[in-house]
Write a protein that holds these residues in place. Structure first.
Motif, short mmCIF file in Angstrom:
data_model
loop_
_atom_site.label_atom_id
_atom_site.label_comp_id
_atom_site.label_asym_id
_atom_site.label_seq_id
_atom_site.Cartn_x
_atom_site.Cartn_y
_atom_site.Cartn_z
N THR A 203 -2.95 89.64 -6.93
CA THR A 203 -2.01 88.53 -6.94
C THR A 203 -0.68 89.03 -6.40
O THR A 203 -0.12 90.00 -6.92
CB THR A 203 -1.84 87.95 -8.35
OG1 THR A 203 -3.12 87.51 -8.83
CG2 THR A 203 -0.87 86.78 -8.34
N ALA B 80 0.69 90.18 4.29
CA ALA B 80 -0.64 89.66 3.94
C ALA B 80 -1.73 90.48 4.62
O ALA B 80 -2.76 90.80 4.00
CB ALA B 80 -0.75 88.19 4.36
N VAL C 109 0.39 82.68 3.29
CA VAL C 109 0.21 83.24 1.94
C VAL C 109 1.53 83.10 1.20
O VAL C 109 2.58 83.52 1.71
CB VAL C 109 -0.22 84.71 2.00
CG1 VAL C 109 -0.25 85.33 0.60
CG2 VAL C 109 -1.59 84.84 2.67
N ASP D 156 -0.28 83.60 -4.83
CA ASP D 156 -1.65 83.61 -4.31
C ASP D 156 -2.35 84.90 -4.70
O ASP D 156 -1.73 85.97 -4.80
CB ASP D 156 -1.65 83.48 -2.78
CG ASP D 156 -1.40 82.06 -2.30
OD1 ASP D 156 -1.44 81.12 -3.13
OD2 ASP D 156 -1.16 81.88 -1.09
N THR D 157 -3.65 84.82 -4.88
CA THR D 157 -4.46 85.98 -5.16
C THR D 157 -5.37 86.24 -3.96
O THR D 157 -6.13 85.36 -3.55
CB THR D 157 -5.32 85.78 -6.42
OG1 THR D 157 -4.45 85.62 -7.55
CG2 THR D 157 -6.23 86.98 -6.67
N LEU D 158 -5.27 87.44 -3.40
CA LEU D 158 -6.02 87.77 -2.19
C LEU D 158 -7.16 88.73 -2.50
O LEU D 158 -7.03 89.62 -3.34
CB LEU D 158 -5.09 88.42 -1.16
CG LEU D 158 -3.89 87.58 -0.70
CD1 LEU D 158 -3.08 88.34 0.33
CD2 LEU D 158 -4.35 86.24 -0.13
N ASN E 191 -8.09 83.59 -0.35
CA ASN E 191 -7.20 83.35 -1.48
C ASN E 191 -7.99 82.88 -2.69
O ASN E 191 -9.23 82.86 -2.69
CB ASN E 191 -6.08 82.38 -1.11
CG ASN E 191 -6.58 80.97 -0.77
OD1 ASN E 191 -7.71 80.59 -1.10
ND2 ASN E 191 -5.73 80.19 -0.11
N GLN E 192 -7.27 82.49 -3.75
CA GLN E 192 -7.90 82.12 -5.01
C GLN E 192 -8.74 80.85 -4.91
O GLN E 192 -9.58 80.58 -5.78
CB GLN E 192 -6.84 81.94 -6.11
CG GLN E 192 -5.88 80.78 -5.88
CD GLN E 192 -4.73 81.14 -4.95
OE1 GLN E 192 -4.72 82.19 -4.32
NE2 GLN E 192 -3.73 80.27 -4.91
N ASN E 193 -8.57 80.09 -3.82
CA ASN E 193 -9.35 78.88 -3.59
C ASN E 193 -10.51 79.12 -2.62
O ASN E 193 -11.12 78.16 -2.13
CB ASN E 193 -8.45 77.76 -3.05
CG ASN E 193 -7.32 77.43 -4.00
OD1 ASN E 193 -7.53 77.31 -5.21
ND2 ASN E 193 -6.12 77.29 -3.48
N VAL F 32 -7.54 83.14 4.68
CA VAL F 32 -6.14 83.14 5.10
C VAL F 32 -5.94 83.93 6.39
O VAL F 32 -5.02 83.66 7.17
CB VAL F 32 -5.20 83.66 3.99
CG1 VAL F 32 -5.29 82.76 2.76
CG2 VAL F 32 -5.51 85.11 3.63
#
Length: 344
Positions: free
Chosen positions: A26, A67, A98, A102-104, A132-134, A138
């Motif tokens: 994150t 990122a 990003v 956000d969590t990568l 990302n977290q979804n 990215v």
């Protein structure tokens, strides 16, 4: 059974392998502050929530290369822990900004392998995606890296070298949703030069220089959880020197390019790149850029500019790239080809 990770060696890779890399990360505002402390990064969109919002974004995203480094760093334990060198990049695209919070995470697919003639190493080609977290991608890119063999006598995997595009086509560039440069504030951005002021073939000497420090390089590389031995262990190389992470040179050169390209705001594609010669602590890095191409986009007030960014440790104003036989001059550190977005 050993519980430590010795890393993969060349003979461990097979085309088609998919590797899900540890560890999700994150990212937060502190990451931006540290990135801007490490490099003279001054891009207005990445510095100001207000400026970014006036350009149609949901506040200021984290720097595009920040990122990239986070996504790249996660791949190192699986791809390049036993690397001799990171050789090149292709087909890179930034697909979504990003933002802090956000969590990568990263995953890579092996798309090619080729043993070297010396039989002690080989080149591994991977396509890496940062998500990302979804589970939204990215950014994505291809890189190839020279990896040692565990056993020189071990049979090599079947040779398979991928065909890679030399440039990301303008039609394939992804402009961040909502980006609008029609009311772009050139005064606050730092320079008056817009897309139409640049000509293909133009060379821009970025004038400024930075001497690379050992501590800063290792801090940056640890920040992105890059565990490559060549960057930390002075006993790993025969010359007893720690190799500066290539991404550190990329970010330094990109930050130096602000002087002359302040309005090349967002990197959207990585067409190609080579770490031409090694960089070590004490080297003084300078940079120059060449305009390679220009393209319009469908976004209001937004143009795309293709740039060659060269970092070197030569004399001020030296724009020599290659010498006899087409080899990079010994003072050239980086040759990077990318697309950025700029106000029309």
């Amino acid at each position: 059974m050993t519980k430590t990770n010795p890393g993969r060696f060349f003979e461990d890779y097979r085309v088609g392998d998919v590797i899900r890399h540890a560890i999700p990360r994150t990212v937060a505002e502190g990451e931006r502050a540290l990135y801007h402390a490490l490099y003279p990064a001054r891009g207005a969109i990445y510095s100001s929530d207000d400026f970014a919002a006036r350009c149609g974004l949901d506040g200021s995203p984290l720097d595009d290369l920040l990122a990239f480094h986070v996504v790249f760093g996660k791949t190192v334990p699986d791809i390049s822990l036993n690397a001799v060198a990171n050789l090149g990049y292709a087909e890179g695209r930034w697909l979504k900004p990003v933002y802090p919070g956000d969590t990568l995470r990263s995953e890579s697919q092996v798309i090619g392998v080729k043993q070297n003639s010396n039989g002690t190493s080989g080149n591994v080609y991977v396509r890496t995606r940062g998500l990302n977290q979804n589970d939204e991608v990215v950014l994505e890119y291809v890189r190839w890296v020279m990896v040692r063999k565990r056993d020189a006598a071990a049979p090599a995997p079947a040779e398979d070298v991928p065909q890679l595009a030399k440039v990301v086509a303008p039609a394939d560039l992804v402009v961040p949703e909502g980006l609008d440069f029609t009311n772009y504030d050139f005064e606050l951005a730092g320079e008056p030069h817009r897309w139409g002021d640049y000509a293909v073939g133009e060379i821009i000497d970025h004038v400024d220089a930075v001497t690379i420090e050992e501590a800063e390089h290792m801090l940056a590389t640890r920040l992105w959880q890059n565990t490559a031995k060549v960057h930390f262990d002075a006993t790993f190389r025969e010359d007893g020197q720690r190799l500066i992470y290539g991404g550190h040179v990329i970010s330094m050169a990109r930050a130096l390019s602000f002087n002359g390209l302040a309005n090349a705001q967002m990197i959207v594609a990585l067409n190609g790149g080579a770490h031409a010669n090694p960089c070590f602590a004490g080297d003084t890095v300078r940079a120059w850029s060449e305009v390679l191409d220009k393209a319009e986009t469908d976004a209001p007030g937004v143009g795309a500019i293709r740039l060659r960014l060269v970092a070197h440790k030569g004399a001020p104003g030296d724009t020599t790239l290659k010498g006899e036989g087409g080899k990079y001059a010994s003072h050239v550190l980086l040759d990077l080809d990318y697309w950025a977005l700029m106000p029309l």
